[in-house]
Design a protein around this motif. Sequence first.
Motif, short mmCIF file in Angstrom:
data_model
loop_
_atom_site.label_atom_id
_atom_site.label_comp_id
_atom_site.label_asym_id
_atom_site.label_seq_id
_atom_site.Cartn_x
_atom_site.Cartn_y
_atom_site.Cartn_z
N PRO A 19 -41.85 4.75 -37.17
CA PRO A 19 -40.78 4.65 -38.16
C PRO A 19 -41.27 3.93 -39.42
O PRO A 19 -42.02 2.95 -39.33
CB PRO A 19 -39.70 3.85 -37.44
N ASP A 20 -40.79 4.42 -40.57
CA ASP A 20 -41.10 3.72 -41.83
C ASP A 20 -40.04 2.64 -42.08
O ASP A 20 -39.19 2.37 -41.21
CB ASP A 20 -41.25 4.70 -42.99
N SER A 21 -40.09 2.04 -43.25
CA SER A 21 -39.19 0.93 -43.55
C SER A 21 -37.72 1.36 -43.59
O SER A 21 -36.83 0.51 -43.50
CB SER A 21 -39.58 0.28 -44.88
N ASP A 22 -37.45 2.66 -43.71
CA ASP A 22 -36.08 3.18 -43.68
C ASP A 22 -35.71 3.74 -42.32
O ASP A 22 -34.62 4.30 -42.15
CB ASP A 22 -35.91 4.28 -44.74
N GLY A 23 -36.63 3.65 -41.35
CA GLY A 23 -36.36 4.18 -40.02
C GLY A 23 -36.72 5.65 -39.85
O GLY A 23 -36.55 6.22 -38.77
N LYS A 24 -37.23 6.28 -40.92
CA LYS A 24 -37.62 7.69 -40.86
C LYS A 24 -38.97 7.82 -40.16
O LYS A 24 -39.91 7.10 -40.49
CB LYS A 24 -37.69 8.23 -42.28
N PRO A 25 -39.10 8.75 -39.20
CA PRO A 25 -40.39 8.92 -38.54
C PRO A 25 -41.43 9.53 -39.48
O PRO A 25 -41.15 10.48 -40.20
CB PRO A 25 -40.09 9.85 -37.36
N VAL A 26 -42.61 8.96 -39.46
CA VAL A 26 -43.74 9.45 -40.26
C VAL A 26 -44.89 9.67 -39.29
O VAL A 26 -45.19 8.80 -38.47
CB VAL A 26 -44.14 8.44 -41.35
N SER A 27 -45.51 10.84 -39.38
CA SER A 27 -46.62 11.20 -38.50
C SER A 27 -47.89 11.40 -39.30
O SER A 27 -47.84 11.80 -40.47
CB SER A 27 -46.31 12.51 -37.77
#
Length: 157
Positions: A19-27
């Motif tokens: 998760p990034d700082s906004d909670g969005k998953p980043v791969s």
Amino acid sequence: MTEQKRLSPGDQAPAFTLPDSDGKPVSLSDYLGRPVVVYFYPAAGTPGCTKQACDFRDSAADLTASGYDVVGISPDKQAKLAAFVEAEGLNFPLLSDVDRKVLTEWGAFGEKQNYGRTVMGVIRSTFLIDPEGKVVKAMYNVRATGHVAKLLRELPA
């Protein structure tokens, strides 16, 4: 010190989704087809990590012109990363690896020297990953200050 995993040029970079700082998953796979700088740092908001993150922020145009995106990874929780991104105006994703699984897979967590003592912790590390997801350059125990300028000088053409 015990032997720990280290990545080398030519290795396939270990896959991750965090998760990034906004909670969005980043791969890592989000960056296939484009080179990316993946860097690991001990703690958001500390003096060295702030200097390093701001150096990446301030060098974003040069890195982008060279074709590189930037991703930072630390064991910090998402809320701490969000505050750090906001406070420093960071223009690249910071990812949260609270269980240190990705840090360990990349060889960026383990035994290190700290003020003459052997401790377990995050090993400040930077990797250049090619468009196919292979390691081009693996740099361990980098310095927070001056590292990004050195990296820019050494980017592959």
